[in-house]
Design an enzyme around this catalytic site. Sequence first.
Site, PDB file in Angstrom:
ATOM      1  N   ASP A 160       0.880  -1.269   0.111  1.00 37.52           N
ATOM      2  CA  ASP A 160       0.165  -0.103  -0.150  1.00 37.52           C
ATOM      3  C   ASP A 160       0.795   1.215  -0.086  1.00 37.52           C
ATOM      4  OD1 ASP A 160      -1.940  -1.885   0.260  1.00 37.52           O
ATOM      5  OD2 ASP A 160      -3.014  -0.846   2.154  1.00 37.52           O
ATOM      6  N   ASP A 161       0.225   2.560  -0.051  1.00 37.80           N
ATOM      7  CA  ASP A 161       0.775   3.649  -0.134  1.00 37.80           C
ATOM      8  C   ASP A 161       1.675   4.315  -1.159  1.00 37.80           C
ATOM      9  OD1 ASP A 161      -1.031   3.533   2.012  1.00 37.80           O
ATOM     10  OD2 ASP A 161       0.535   3.570   3.699  1.00 37.80           O
ATOM     11  N   HIS A 211      -6.069   3.152  -4.044  1.00 39.12           N
ATOM     12  CA  HIS A 211      -5.813   3.262  -2.462  1.00 39.12           C
ATOM     13  C   HIS A 211      -6.253   4.753  -2.232  1.00 39.12           C
ATOM     14  CE1 HIS A 211      -4.708   2.206   1.466  1.00 39.12           C
ATOM     15  NE2 HIS A 211      -3.666   2.927   1.351  1.00 39.12           N
ATOM     16  N   HIS A 215      -5.331   9.392  -0.108  1.00 37.90           N
ATOM     17  CA  HIS A 215      -5.333   8.699   1.136  1.00 37.90           C
ATOM     18  C   HIS A 215      -6.141   9.201   2.126  1.00 37.90           C
ATOM     19  CE1 HIS A 215      -3.313   6.048   4.265  1.00 37.90           C
ATOM     20  NE2 HIS A 215      -3.199   5.280   3.156  1.00 37.90           N
ATOM     21  N   HIS A 302       3.575  -2.088   2.977  1.00 38.43           N
ATOM     22  CA  HIS A 302       3.804  -0.938   2.632  1.00 38.43           C
ATOM     23  C   HIS A 302       4.792  -0.637   1.824  1.00 38.43           C
ATOM     24  CE1 HIS A 302       0.780  -1.005   5.964  1.00 38.43           C
ATOM     25  NE2 HIS A 302       0.213   0.171   5.111  1.00 38.43           N
TER      26      HIS A 302
HETATM   27 ZN    ZN Z   1      -2.681   3.283   3.102  1.00 33.97          ZN
END
Ligand code: ZN
Length: 350
Positions: A160-161, A211, A215, A302
Site C-alpha cells: 500500500d501507499d 488506494h 489517502h 507498505h
Molecule cells: Zn494506506
Amino acid sequence: MRKIVKTILMAGVLTGLTLQPVYGAGPLSGAAGAGSRMQAATRVIRMGGDGDSTGTQTADAGQATAQDGTGSPGAGGSQGPAQGAGDITDAVAWADQAAQTAAAAVEQAVADPSFQEGMAQAAAEQAEALAAANAAAQAAAAGTIRQLDPTKPMIALTYDDGPQSSVGNRIMDVMNLYGGKCTFFMVGDRVPSHAAEVIRMVNEGFEVANHTQNHKYLNRIGAAEIRSQVEACNNTIQSVTGVRPTLMRLPGGNKNATVLANVGMPVILWNVDTLDWKTRNAQSTISSVLGKVKDGDIILMHELYSATADATERLVPALVSQGFQLVTVSELAHYKGVQLNPGQIYNRLP
Ligand code: ZN
C-alpha cells in the site's frame, strides 16, 4: 585502513588470491632481517668491549659489521651500543616497509586487469539474469492472469501507499527473479512522480490497484467525496498506464455503510498484517509471514519503507521454496473461483 582491509578481503574472495603469502612474506622476512641484525649488533658490542681498544680491532669490528650486510660500514667498537639501538629502530622500519610491501601487493592484485575483469563479469552476469527475468515478465504480462498450478498453494503479497520507486522496483526485481507477482494499492496523487515505475508494473504483469487519490479515510467524508476519491485515483492510474484498476483498498481499512455503498469497486483488505509501517524492521516483517501464511491469504505491507524491500527480498525466495505461488489478488480470485463484487469486503480468498 578499514577500506584497505575490505579491499584485501574482496581481492581474496573474488580472485582466489592466496592471502597468506602476501601477508606473510613481508613481516616474516622483516623479522628474519631484524634477527640477523641483532646478532651483528651483539658481535659489534662484544668486540668493542674486549678491553683491547686498539684502532685495528675497532676497525675489524666495523668491517665485521659491514660483512654481515647490515649496511653500517665503518661502525667502530665504541659505537657498538649505539649501533644496537639503531638496529632495533631499523628492524621496526623494516617491519613497516614489509607491511607497506604487503599492502602494495594487494593493491597490485586489485589493479590487475584479470581481477577487474572478474568483478565486471560477475556484475554483468547478475545484471543479465535480472534483465532476462524482467524481459520474461514483460513477455508474460500480455494476459494479467498467468498460467499457474491450481493444486499448489497461492498467496497474495500486497503493498500500500506507493508508488515509491526506490522500494517498488526492488520488490518487482525479486518477484521477477522468482516468478512471483504482487499487487500495489497506490495513492493516485503519487503516481505522476513515479510514472516510470507504475508503467513498469503494468508492463511486467503486476497488479495496479486503487488506494484513493489522496489517502483519505473514507469513513470521514461524504458520498460524493468518496466517489471522487476513488474515481480520481482510477483516472490517474489509467492515464499513466492505460490500465484502469479493478480493485480498491480503503486507507486504514476504515469503512462504514456509506463507504461500501459508494466505492463502486471490490474492497480488498487483508488477513495477515505485517505491521511493517510500525516496526520498519525487516526481520519482524518476515517473522509475521514465514511459517504463518496459508493458501489464499492476503498479506498487508507498505511500499514506502526500504525495510519492507529488505523483507521482501528475503521473503520471496523463502516462500517460493516452501511451495507457495506468489500471485496478484486478481489471480488469487481467479484460481479460487471467487467472483469479486463492488462494495463487498474480502480479507482472504476464498
Ligand atoms: Zn494506506
